[in-house]
Motif scaffolding. Structure first.
Motif, PDB file in Angstrom:
ATOM      1  N   GLU A 267       0.782  -1.246   0.024  1.00  0.00           N
ATOM      2  CA  GLU A 267       0.073   0.023  -0.124  1.00  0.00           C
ATOM      3  C   GLU A 267       0.747   1.256   0.127  1.00  0.00           C
ATOM      4  OE1 GLU A 267      -3.394   0.894  -0.394  1.00  0.00           O
ATOM      5  OE2 GLU A 267      -3.342  -1.190  -0.812  1.00  0.00           O
ATOM      6  N   ARG A 268       2.201   1.237   0.649  1.00  0.00           N
ATOM      7  CA  ARG A 268       2.866   2.529   0.876  1.00  0.00           C
ATOM      8  C   ARG A 268       3.252   2.770  -0.609  1.00  0.00           C
ATOM      9  NH1 ARG A 268       8.601   1.508   3.912  1.00  0.00           N
ATOM     10  NH2 ARG A 268       9.104   0.854   1.879  1.00  0.00           N
ATOM     11  N   GLU A 269       3.732   1.674  -1.478  1.00  0.00           N
ATOM     12  CA  GLU A 269       4.341   1.849  -2.809  1.00  0.00           C
ATOM     13  C   GLU A 269       3.038   2.459  -3.652  1.00  0.00           C
ATOM     14  OE1 GLU A 269       7.733   1.873  -2.861  1.00  0.00           O
ATOM     15  OE2 GLU A 269       7.360   1.452  -0.931  1.00  0.00           O
ATOM     16  N   LYS A 270       1.943   2.021  -3.610  1.00  0.00           N
ATOM     17  CA  LYS A 270       0.681   2.462  -4.195  1.00  0.00           C
ATOM     18  C   LYS A 270       0.527   4.106  -3.942  1.00  0.00           C
ATOM     19  CE  LYS A 270      -2.911   0.301  -4.211  1.00  0.00           C
ATOM     20  NZ  LYS A 270      -3.934  -0.848  -3.697  1.00  0.00           N
ATOM     21  N   MET A 271       0.517   4.183  -2.705  1.00  0.00           N
ATOM     22  CA  MET A 271       0.307   5.619  -2.062  1.00  0.00           C
ATOM     23  C   MET A 271       1.355   6.675  -2.852  1.00  0.00           C
ATOM     24  SD  MET A 271      -0.526   5.540   1.818  1.00  0.00           S
ATOM     25  CE  MET A 271      -0.807   7.060   2.478  1.00  0.00           C
ATOM     26  N   ILE A 272       2.668   6.119  -2.914  1.00  0.00           N
ATOM     27  CA  ILE A 272       3.669   7.001  -3.362  1.00  0.00           C
ATOM     28  C   ILE A 272       3.437   7.224  -4.946  1.00  0.00           C
ATOM     29  CG2 ILE A 272       6.271   6.990  -4.226  1.00  0.00           C
ATOM     30  CD1 ILE A 272       6.606   5.419  -1.688  1.00  0.00           C
ATOM     31  N   GLY A 324       7.035  22.244   5.417  1.00  0.00           N
ATOM     32  CA  GLY A 324       6.018  22.067   4.393  1.00  0.00           C
ATOM     33  C   GLY A 324       5.716  20.589   4.235  1.00  0.00           C
ATOM     34  N   CYS A 325       5.778  19.660   5.532  1.00  0.00           N
ATOM     35  CA  CYS A 325       5.589  18.387   5.562  1.00  0.00           C
ATOM     36  C   CYS A 325       4.451  17.951   6.202  1.00  0.00           C
ATOM     37  CB  CYS A 325       6.878  17.642   5.734  1.00  0.00           C
ATOM     38  SG  CYS A 325       8.202  17.519   4.528  1.00  0.00           S
ATOM     39  N   LEU A 326       3.606  16.908   5.674  1.00  0.00           N
ATOM     40  CA  LEU A 326       2.516  16.134   6.378  1.00  0.00           C
ATOM     41  C   LEU A 326       3.121  14.879   6.699  1.00  0.00           C
ATOM     42  CD1 LEU A 326      -0.932  17.071   4.954  1.00  0.00           C
ATOM     43  CD2 LEU A 326       0.366  18.316   6.948  1.00  0.00           C
ATOM     44  N   ARG A 327       2.740  14.106   7.915  1.00  0.00           N
ATOM     45  CA  ARG A 327       3.279  12.774   8.016  1.00  0.00           C
ATOM     46  C   ARG A 327       2.152  11.790   7.918  1.00  0.00           C
ATOM     47  NH1 ARG A 327       4.739  10.695  13.641  1.00  0.00           N
ATOM     48  NH2 ARG A 327       2.366  10.226  13.535  1.00  0.00           N
ATOM     49  N   ILE A 328       1.963  10.954   7.018  1.00  0.00           N
ATOM     50  CA  ILE A 328       0.805  10.462   6.594  1.00  0.00           C
ATOM     51  C   ILE A 328       1.001   9.018   6.855  1.00  0.00           C
ATOM     52  CG2 ILE A 328      -0.949   9.626   4.841  1.00  0.00           C
ATOM     53  CD1 ILE A 328      -0.231  12.286   3.359  1.00  0.00           C
ATOM     54  N   THR A 329       0.253   8.303   7.816  1.00  0.00           N
ATOM     55  CA  THR A 329       0.437   6.971   8.226  1.00  0.00           C
ATOM     56  C   THR A 329      -0.028   5.957   6.981  1.00  0.00           C
ATOM     57  OG1 THR A 329       0.293   7.234  10.320  1.00  0.00           O
ATOM     58  CG2 THR A 329       0.091   5.076   9.780  1.00  0.00           C
ATOM     59  N   VAL A 330       0.272   4.841   6.462  1.00  0.00           N
ATOM     60  CA  VAL A 330      -0.064   3.922   5.474  1.00  0.00           C
ATOM     61  C   VAL A 330      -1.514   3.108   6.061  1.00  0.00           C
ATOM     62  CG1 VAL A 330       0.112   1.992   3.942  1.00  0.00           C
ATOM     63  CG2 VAL A 330       2.007   3.782   4.326  1.00  0.00           C
ATOM     64  N   GLY A 331      -2.565   3.177   5.685  1.00  0.00           N
ATOM     65  CA  GLY A 331      -3.737   2.526   6.212  1.00  0.00           C
ATOM     66  C   GLY A 331      -4.136   1.267   5.538  1.00  0.00           C
ATOM     67  N   THR A 332      -5.426   1.079   5.547  1.00  0.00           N
ATOM     68  CA  THR A 332      -5.651  -0.055   4.725  1.00  0.00           C
ATOM     69  C   THR A 332      -5.905   0.406   3.310  1.00  0.00           C
ATOM     70  OG1 THR A 332      -8.065   0.778   5.121  1.00  0.00           O
ATOM     71  CG2 THR A 332      -7.194  -1.162   6.723  1.00  0.00           C
ATOM     72  N   GLN A 333      -6.308  -0.332   2.295  1.00  0.00           N
ATOM     73  CA  GLN A 333      -6.312   0.031   1.061  1.00  0.00           C
ATOM     74  C   GLN A 333      -7.538   0.786   1.035  1.00  0.00           C
ATOM     75  OE1 GLN A 333      -7.148  -3.278  -1.412  1.00  0.00           O
ATOM     76  NE2 GLN A 333      -6.900  -2.178  -3.291  1.00  0.00           N
ATOM     77  N   ALA A 334      -8.732   0.721   1.593  1.00  0.00           N
ATOM     78  CA  ALA A 334     -10.043   1.473   1.599  1.00  0.00           C
ATOM     79  C   ALA A 334      -9.601   2.798   2.029  1.00  0.00           C
ATOM     80  CB  ALA A 334     -11.065   0.910   2.297  1.00  0.00           C
ATOM     81  N   GLU A 335      -8.832   2.985   3.217  1.00  0.00           N
ATOM     82  CA  GLU A 335      -8.513   4.404   3.867  1.00  0.00           C
ATOM     83  C   GLU A 335      -7.719   5.232   2.992  1.00  0.00           C
ATOM     84  OE1 GLU A 335      -8.690   2.917   8.717  1.00  0.00           O
ATOM     85  OE2 GLU A 335      -6.902   2.729   7.661  1.00  0.00           O
ATOM     86  N   ASN A 336      -6.571   4.353   2.455  1.00  0.00           N
ATOM     87  CA  ASN A 336      -5.625   5.138   1.349  1.00  0.00           C
ATOM     88  C   ASN A 336      -6.247   5.616   0.416  1.00  0.00           C
ATOM     89  OD1 ASN A 336      -3.909   4.355   3.294  1.00  0.00           O
ATOM     90  ND2 ASN A 336      -3.283   2.366   2.047  1.00  0.00           N
ATOM     91  N   LEU A 337      -7.431   5.002  -0.160  1.00  0.00           N
ATOM     92  CA  LEU A 337      -8.034   5.525  -1.411  1.00  0.00           C
ATOM     93  C   LEU A 337      -8.905   6.728  -0.978  1.00  0.00           C
ATOM     94  CD1 LEU A 337      -8.838   5.101  -4.373  1.00  0.00           C
ATOM     95  CD2 LEU A 337     -10.816   3.582  -3.433  1.00  0.00           C
ATOM     96  N   LYS A 338      -9.392   6.588   0.497  1.00  0.00           N
ATOM     97  CA  LYS A 338     -10.292   7.558   0.945  1.00  0.00           C
ATOM     98  C   LYS A 338      -9.532   9.087   0.807  1.00  0.00           C
ATOM     99  CE  LYS A 338     -13.845   5.945   3.452  1.00  0.00           C
ATOM    100  NZ  LYS A 338     -14.375   5.493   4.952  1.00  0.00           N
ATOM    101  N   LEU A 339      -8.058   8.916   1.256  1.00  0.00           N
ATOM    102  CA  LEU A 339      -7.067   9.976   1.503  1.00  0.00           C
ATOM    103  C   LEU A 339      -7.040  10.481   0.220  1.00  0.00           C
ATOM    104  CD1 LEU A 339      -4.640  11.294   3.259  1.00  0.00           C
ATOM    105  CD2 LEU A 339      -3.294   9.688   1.773  1.00  0.00           C
ATOM    106  N   PHE A 340      -6.522   9.566  -0.905  1.00  0.00           N
ATOM    107  CA  PHE A 340      -6.258  10.062  -2.376  1.00  0.00           C
ATOM    108  C   PHE A 340      -7.335  10.704  -3.150  1.00  0.00           C
ATOM    109  CE2 PHE A 340      -5.763   9.030  -6.719  1.00  0.00           C
ATOM    110  CZ  PHE A 340      -5.029   9.840  -7.084  1.00  0.00           C
ATOM    111  N   GLU A 341      -8.564  10.344  -2.680  1.00  0.00           N
ATOM    112  CA  GLU A 341      -9.787  10.749  -3.348  1.00  0.00           C
ATOM    113  C   GLU A 341      -9.895  12.229  -2.936  1.00  0.00           C
ATOM    114  OE1 GLU A 341     -12.103   6.967  -4.690  1.00  0.00           O
ATOM    115  OE2 GLU A 341     -12.823   8.110  -2.946  1.00  0.00           O
TER     116      GLU A 341
END
Ligand SMILES: *Cc1c(COP(=O)(O)O)cnc(C)c1O
Length: 352
Positions: A267-272, A324-341
Motif C-alpha cells: 500500500e505504501r508503494e501505491k500511495m507514493i 512543508g511536510c505532513l506525515r501520513i500513516t499507511v492505512g488499509t487499501q480503503a482508507e488510503n483510497l479515501k485519502l487519495f480521493e
C-alpha cells in the motif's frame, strides 16, 4: 567504549544501592495449588491473581523470536516505559543531560523535561542522515544517553549502522537505538550487535508492525547489567495479565504479522505513485517505515481540508527540517483510497 564491559559508572548512585520491592509473587514462584500469600480475592479466576512480575513465559517467547537471551530483555508498558526508566536509572535530575538527533520522536524530549534532565539537540543532515561527528562533539561528561531512532520518526528513513556504531564506540554513555519501525524496514536490526557493545540499547515494540498499540508492550534489549537496573526500578506488576495473554496469543501468529507488514508495504508503494500524481505534492521522502513524510504546497491548509472530511494526518510543517511536510500513516487499501480521493478533490479546487 564499545568493548568496555560494565556500565555501573553511568548509573545513578541511588539506583545502584536500591533494594527493590519484593512482592509475594517474587518470593514464591513454584507450582503450589493454594495461594494465600498475596491477599488476592479467591474469586474471579484468572484475573484475581497478580501477573508474573518477571513475565517469564512471554520473555521466553520474545527472546526466541528475536534470537536474544531472556537476561538481555526488559518488557515495559510500551516503549515509553522503557524510555522513562532509562532516564530514571541513568540521569541525575538537574545535573545530567541527554542528546536527541532531531527531528525525531517527541517522547525523548518530554521524558527529559519530566525528569528535569537537559536535552541537547543535534540535527540530522539535510538529507536526514546521521553525522556521527556532530553527535560525538555534543557529548560532555554529564551526557548519559544518546537517542537515535531508526527508521526515524518523522523522517521515515533508516540511519546507517556505521555512524551509529562509531558513536557507540567513541562515547562513554548509553546509545539507545529506537527500532519501533524495524519490521517495516529493509535494513537489519542492530540486535545482533548488542553483545559487542556494552553501551548499546535497542528498543522495539508490539505497537506498530504487530498491530498491538492498545495492549502497551515495549521491549528493551541491552546488556544484562542494565536490564537488571531497569527491572529494579519498574513497578512490580508493570505488564498486566490481559497484555501478557494478548501478546502471547498474537506472537503465535507470525504468518499473519508478516502478511500485514507486506500489505502495508504494498500500500505504501501505491500511495507514493498516487501522491506523486498530484500537482501540489513537491516531494515524498524515501520511507523505510509504515508512514510517509510528504512535502507539499500549504500543508496546514491540506491538513485542515482533510480534517473537515474526517481524515486525520499529522502536520509536521513547523518541525525543523520538515518544513512543508505532513506525515501520513499507511492505512488499509480503503482508507488510503479515501485519502487519495480527498486530495484529488483538494487539487481540483481553487486552493492550488
Ligand atoms: C510509535 C513509536 C514508539 C512506540 O511506542 P510504544 O510506547 O511502544 O507504543 C516508539 N518509538 C517511536 C519512534 C515511535 O514512533
Amino acid at each position: 567504549m564499545g568493548k568496555v564491559t560494565g556500565i555501573s559508572h553511568l548509573v545513578r548512585s541511588n539506583i545502584l544501592d536500591l533494594v527493590p520491592y519484593s512482592s509475594a509473587r517474587d518470593e514464591y514462584s513454584g507450582s503450589a495449588s493454594v495461594f494465600l500469600d498475596a491477599n488476592e480475592n479467591p474469586h474471579n479466576s484468572p484475573l484475581n491473581r497478580y501477573p508474573d512480575p518477571q513475565q517469564t513465559e512471554l520473555k521466553n517467547t520474545i527472546a526466541e523470536l528475536k534470537g536474544q537471551q531472556v537476561k538481555n530483555l526488559f518488557l515495559g508498558n510500551g516503549s515509553d516505559e522503557g524510555i522513562d526508566l532509562l532516564f530514571r536509572v541513568l540521569c541525575d535530575p538537574g545535573l545530567d543531560n541527554i542528546i536527541t538527533v532531531d527531528p525525531t520522536y517527541g517522547m525523548y524530549g518530554v521524558c527529559a523535561r519530566i525528569n528535569d534532565v537537559e536535552r541537547k539537540s543535534v540535527l540530522l543532515r539535510a538529507d536526514f542522515l546521521l553525522d556521527a561527528d556532530s553527535v560525538i562533539n555534543a557529548v560532555d561528561d554529564r551526557t548519559k544517553i544518546i537517542f537515535i531512532c531508526s527508521p526515524n520518526n518523522p523522517t521515515s528513513n533508516s540511519l546507517d549502522s556505521e555512524p551509529i556504531l562509531r558513536i557507540a564506540e567513541e562515547v562513554d554513555c548509553m546509545v539507545v537505538v529506537d527500532e519501533a519501525y524495524i519490521d517495516f524496514s529493509s535494513r537489519e536490526s542492530l540486535l545482533s550487535l548488542l553483545s559487542d557493545h556494552a553501551n548499546l540499547v535497542v528498543l522495539q515494540t508490539l505497537s506498530k508492525a504487530w498491530g498491538l498499540a492498545g495492549i502497551r508492550l515495549g521491549m528493551v534489549f541491552a546488556q544484562e547489567e542494565l536490564i537488571g537496573y531497569l527491572s529494579r526500578v519498574k513497578y512490580p506488576y508493570n505488564i498486566n495479565s490481559l497484555t501478557l495473554e494478548a501478546a502471547s496469543e498474537s506472537l503465535k501468529n507470525q504468518g499473519l504479522h508478516e502478511n500485514w507488514v507486506n500489505q502495508i508495504l504494498d500500500e505504501r508503494e501505491k500511495m507514493i505513485v498516487q501522491l506523486n500524481s498530484l500537482v501540489f505534492i513537491q516531494k515524498i521522502y524515501p520511507s523505510d517505515a509504515n508512514f510517509l513524510l510528504v512535502k507539499m504546497d500549504n500543508p496546514p491548509e491540506v491538513h485542515n481540508f482533510l480534517m473537515e472530511r474526517g481524515i486525520i494526518v499529522r502536520d509536521r510543517s513547523s518541525v525543523p527540517l520538515c518544513e512543508g511536510c505532513l506525515r501520513i500513516t499507511v492505512g488499509t487499501q480503503a482508507e488510503n483510497l479515501k485519502l487519495f480521493e480527498a486530495l484529488e478533490v483538494y487539487g481540483q479546487t481553487d486552493n492550488v
